[in-house]
Enzyme design. Structure first.
Site, short mmCIF file in Angstrom:
data_model
loop_
_atom_site.label_atom_id
_atom_site.label_comp_id
_atom_site.label_asym_id
_atom_site.label_seq_id
_atom_site.Cartn_x
_atom_site.Cartn_y
_atom_site.Cartn_z
CE LYS A 185 36.60 38.54 41.94
NZ LYS A 185 38.00 38.20 41.57
NE ARG B 233 35.87 32.43 44.35
CZ ARG B 233 36.24 33.67 44.72
NH1 ARG B 233 35.37 34.54 45.14
NH2 ARG B 233 37.49 34.00 44.64
P1 AP5 Z 1 41.52 43.64 43.34
O1 AP5 Z 1 40.52 44.65 42.94
O2 AP5 Z 1 41.81 43.48 44.78
O3 AP5 Z 1 41.22 42.22 42.63
P2 AP5 Z 1 40.09 41.14 42.89
O4 AP5 Z 1 39.54 40.74 41.58
O5 AP5 Z 1 39.15 41.62 43.94
O6 AP5 Z 1 41.00 39.95 43.42
P3 AP5 Z 1 40.79 38.95 44.61
O7 AP5 Z 1 42.13 38.33 44.85
O8 AP5 Z 1 40.14 39.63 45.78
O9 AP5 Z 1 39.85 37.90 43.99
P4 AP5 Z 1 39.56 36.50 44.48
O10 AP5 Z 1 38.31 36.22 43.78
O11 AP5 Z 1 40.66 35.55 44.30
O12 AP5 Z 1 39.48 36.68 46.08
P5 AP5 Z 1 38.28 36.73 47.11
O13 AP5 Z 1 38.66 37.62 48.20
O14 AP5 Z 1 37.00 36.94 46.41
O15 AP5 Z 1 42.87 44.02 42.55
C1 AP5 Z 1 44.06 43.27 42.71
C2 AP5 Z 1 45.27 44.21 42.65
O16 AP5 Z 1 45.36 44.77 41.35
C3 AP5 Z 1 45.19 45.41 43.62
O17 AP5 Z 1 46.47 45.68 44.11
C4 AP5 Z 1 44.70 46.57 42.73
O18 AP5 Z 1 45.17 47.81 43.18
C5 AP5 Z 1 45.28 46.19 41.37
N1 AP5 Z 1 44.43 46.59 40.25
C6 AP5 Z 1 43.08 46.46 40.15
N2 AP5 Z 1 42.64 46.89 38.95
C7 AP5 Z 1 43.75 47.29 38.26
C8 AP5 Z 1 43.95 47.84 36.95
N3 AP5 Z 1 42.93 48.04 36.10
N4 AP5 Z 1 45.22 48.13 36.57
C9 AP5 Z 1 46.26 47.91 37.43
N5 AP5 Z 1 46.13 47.41 38.67
C10 AP5 Z 1 44.88 47.09 39.09
O19 AP5 Z 1 38.27 35.22 47.64
C11 AP5 Z 1 39.33 34.74 48.41
C12 AP5 Z 1 39.07 33.31 48.83
O20 AP5 Z 1 37.87 33.24 49.62
C13 AP5 Z 1 38.86 32.29 47.71
O21 AP5 Z 1 40.07 31.80 47.21
C14 AP5 Z 1 38.05 31.22 48.45
O22 AP5 Z 1 38.87 30.44 49.27
C15 AP5 Z 1 37.15 32.05 49.35
N6 AP5 Z 1 35.87 32.40 48.72
C16 AP5 Z 1 35.41 33.67 48.49
N7 AP5 Z 1 34.22 33.63 47.89
C17 AP5 Z 1 33.89 32.33 47.74
C18 AP5 Z 1 32.79 31.64 47.17
N8 AP5 Z 1 31.76 32.31 46.63
N9 AP5 Z 1 32.81 30.28 47.18
C19 AP5 Z 1 33.82 29.59 47.74
N10 AP5 Z 1 34.91 30.18 48.28
C20 AP5 Z 1 34.95 31.53 48.29
MG MG Z 2 38.62 40.99 45.87
#
Ligand code: AP5
Ligand code: MG
Length: 213
Positions: A13, A88
Site C-alpha cells: 500500500k 480498517r
Molecule cells: P509496503 O508498501 O510498505 O506495504 P504496506 O502495504 O504499506 O504494508 P504495511 O505493513 O505498512 O501495512 P499495515 O497495514 O500493516 O501497516 P500500517 O503502517 O498501515 O511494502 C512492504 C514491503 O514490500 C516493502 O519492503 C516494499 O519495498 C516491498 N514491496 C512492495 N510492493 C512490492 C512488489 N510489488 N513486489 C515486491 N516487493 C514489494 O499500520 C501499522 C499499525 O498501525 C497497525 O497494525 C495498527 O496497529 C495501527 N493502525 C494503522 N491504521 C489503523 C487504523 N485505521 N485503525 C486501527 N489501527 C491502525
Molecule cells: Mg504501509
C-alpha cells in the site's frame, strides 16, 4: 479524487501510495505513518498507540477516526486525498462516510490490493525504512545500493518493530477478522477496484492507473 487503499499488511500500500500521489497530486494520509511519527515524537497520542502497534493489534476506532476527521478537512485535501490503512474496520468506514456526507463529499474509488500470506510475510519482514526521509526498501526486492544506507538521503535504514514474523502473522490475522469485511462493504457500494499485488511494483502501479481510468 478521493481514494482509499485497502489491503493486508505488507502487500504494498505504502509503495503504491508514493506513486499514486505523485501522479494525481493528492496528499497521502497513512494512519500508520501518523502513529509512527507520534511514537517517535513521544507525544500523548504516541504513548496511547504504541502498545497496540507493537502487538500487531488495531488502535481503538475512536482514536483513529478523530485523527482522520481532523486531517481530511485541511486545505490540501480540498481536491482529494489518498487514505492508506484507513478505514480498517466497518465502524471506521461508517464514520468516514458520515463525515464526508456532512461535507457533501464521497469516496470515488477503493483500490484493493491482494496477495497470499507467504508473499505478505516475506515483504514485511524484508522491509527497511530510512530514519530520515522515510523511503522504503526491501532487502531482496528493492535493496539499497549500500547496505543499511538510504540511496536518496544517506540516512540510516531501520526495521519496523512490528515487522517480526510473530507480529506480522498477528497483523494478518487481525486483517482477516476486522479489515477484510470492508471488501464487501465497498463492493456493495460499487467502489471496489481489485488489483493483483503479486506482480512487480511497476506493473501493480500500471494496473491501478488502468483501473482508475
Ligand atoms: P509496503 O508498501 O510498505 O506495504 P504496506 O502495504 O504499506 O504494508 P504495511 O505493513 O505498512 O501495512 P499495515 O497495514 O500493516 O501497516 P500500517 O503502517 O498501515 O511494502 C512492504 C514491503 O514490500 C516493502 O519492503 C516494499 O519495498 C516491498 N514491496 C512492495 N510492493 C512490492 C512488489 N510489488 N513486489 C515486491 N516487493 C514489494 O499500520 C501499522 C499499525 O498501525 C497497525 O497494525 C495498527 O496497529 C495501527 N493502525 C494503522 N491504521 C489503523 C487504523 N485505521 N485503525 C486501527 N489501527 C491502525
Ligand atoms: Mg504501509
Amino acid at each position: 479524487m478521493r481514494l482509499i487503499l485497502l489491503g493486508p499488511p505488507g502487500v504494498g500500500k505504502g509503495t503504491q501510495a508514493a506513486a499514486i500521489i505523485e501522479k494525481y497530486s493528492i496528499p497521502h494520509i497513512s494512519t500508520g505513518d501518523i502513529f509512527r511519527a507520534n511514537i517517535k515524537g513521544k507525544t500523548e497520542l504516541g504513548k496511547k498507540v504504541e502498545e497496540y502497534m507493537n502487538k500487531g493489534l488495531l488502535v481503538p476506532d475512536d482514536l483513529v477516526v478523530s485523527i482522520v476527521k481532523d486531517r481530511i478537512v485541511k486545505d490540501d485535501c480540498k481536491d482529494g486525498f489518498l487514505l492508506d490503512g484507513f478505514p480498517r474496520t466497518v465502524a471506521q468506514a461508517e464514520a468516514l462516510d458520515e463525515e464526508l456526507s456532512k461535507m457533501s463529499l464521497v469516496i470515488d474509488k477503493v483500490i484493493n490490493i491482494e496477495a497470499e500470506k507467504d508473499i505478505l510475510i516475506e515483504r514485511a519482514i524484508g522491509r527497511r525504512i530510512c530514519k530520515d526521509c522515510g523511503a522504503t526498501y526491501h532487502v531482496k526486492f528493492s535493496p539499497a545500493k549500500q547496505d543499511g544506507i538510504c540511496d536518496k538521503c544517506g540516512g540510516e535504514l531501520y526495521q519496523r518493530k512490528d515487522d517480526t514474523l510473530d507480529t506480522v502473522e498477528k497483523r494478518i490475522e487481525v486483517y482477516l477478522e476486522q479489515t477484510k469485511p470492508l471488501i464487501d462493504y465497498y463492493a456493495k457500494k460499487g467502489l471496489l477496484l481489485n488489483v493483483d499485488g503479486t506482480k512487480d511494483k511497476k506493473e501493480v502501479f500500471n494496473d491501478i492507473v488502468k483501473a482508475l481510468e
